[in-house]
Scaffold this motif. Structure first.
Motif, PDB file in Angstrom:
ATOM      1  N   GLU A 155       0.842  -1.194   0.000  1.00  0.00           N
ATOM      2  CA  GLU A 155       0.000   0.000   0.000  1.00  0.00           C
ATOM      3  C   GLU A 155       0.877   1.244   0.000  1.00  0.00           C
ATOM      4  O   GLU A 155       1.894   1.294   0.686  1.00  0.00           O
ATOM      5  CB  GLU A 155      -0.895   0.026   1.249  1.00  0.00           C
ATOM      6  CG  GLU A 155      -2.035  -0.957   1.217  1.00  0.00           C
ATOM      7  CD  GLU A 155      -3.103  -0.577   0.203  1.00  0.00           C
ATOM      8  OE1 GLU A 155      -3.343   0.631  -0.014  1.00  0.00           O
ATOM      9  OE2 GLU A 155      -3.680  -1.505  -0.380  1.00  0.00           O
ATOM     10  N   SER A 158       3.359   3.669  -5.404  1.00  0.00           N
ATOM     11  CA  SER A 158       2.664   3.941  -6.664  1.00  0.00           C
ATOM     12  C   SER A 158       3.547   3.611  -7.856  1.00  0.00           C
ATOM     13  O   SER A 158       4.752   3.380  -7.729  1.00  0.00           O
ATOM     14  CB  SER A 158       2.255   5.415  -6.715  1.00  0.00           C
ATOM     15  OG  SER A 158       3.391   6.234  -6.660  1.00  0.00           O
ATOM     16  N   GLU A 159       2.935   3.579  -8.993  1.00  0.00           N
ATOM     17  CA  GLU A 159       3.610   3.378 -10.287  1.00  0.00           C
ATOM     18  C   GLU A 159       4.266   2.015 -10.449  1.00  0.00           C
ATOM     19  O   GLU A 159       5.152   1.850 -11.263  1.00  0.00           O
ATOM     20  CB  GLU A 159       4.638   4.477 -10.530  1.00  0.00           C
ATOM     21  CG  GLU A 159       4.065   5.866 -10.545  1.00  0.00           C
ATOM     22  CD  GLU A 159       5.128   6.923 -10.759  1.00  0.00           C
ATOM     23  OE1 GLU A 159       6.246   6.589 -11.134  1.00  0.00           O
ATOM     24  OE2 GLU A 159       4.808   8.098 -10.535  1.00  0.00           O
TER      25      GLU A 159
END
Length: 166
Positions: A155, A158-159
């Protein structure tokens, strides 16, 4: 081809030493010797660095700090504050600001590469019935969905696209 990588940062020292060598040999020394700065936008401008040895030492120390962080021997990457190179002349500080301008993007790219490498290693571990390693950047476990056989980054990372075990 499928061998797991024990240390995602195993190549960092070699890369950083090569980068240091290239910058010193291709940019700094020619500018210091010739008095011309032709490494920014291809323009040839007069260049005077009153403290070349100190600037090279600062760049070397910075390179070592990046290596230490990348190899896990420092808790965070170098922090470039406005007074980071206050011991240098104005020209030395300007030169250093040009040399480290892309450092934060480089750090993010290296962290992304480390997560991607570990994600693939974790998928391989799962396929072998072993405990997958955590993400080396966050220390958090990867997210495994056994129903879809998909492994995702932790969590907040990103990306990074999930990977699916065939």
């Amino acid at each position: 081809m499928l061998a797991r990588q024990d240390s995602p940062d195993a190549e960092v020292p070699r890369i950083m030493i090569g980068y240091w060598h290239s910058v010193i040999r291709e940019f700094l020394l020619p500018a210091i010797v010739s008095g011309e700065q032709s490494w920014i936008g291809g323009k040839t401008e007069p260049y005077h660095l009153p403290d070349p040895a100190e600037t090279i030492a600062a760049y070397t120390d910075d390179n070592r700090a990046i290596q230490a962080w990348a190899m896990g021997r420092a808790e965070s990457p170098p922090d470039y504050e406005p007074d980071s190179f206050s011991q240098l002349s104005e020209e030395g500080r300007e030169t250093m600001s040009m040399l480290v301008i892309g450092a934060s993007a480089w750090f993010r790219g290296m962290e992304r590469t480390n997560t991607l490498t570990a994600l693939n290693d974790a998928l391989l571990a799962i396929s072998l019935g072993e405990e997958p390693p955590p993400d080396p950047v966050t220390g958090q476990p990867f997210l495994w969905d056994s129903a879809t056989r998909t492994l995702s980054a932790p969590e907040g990372v990103s990306e990074i696209d999930p990977v699916t075990l065939p």
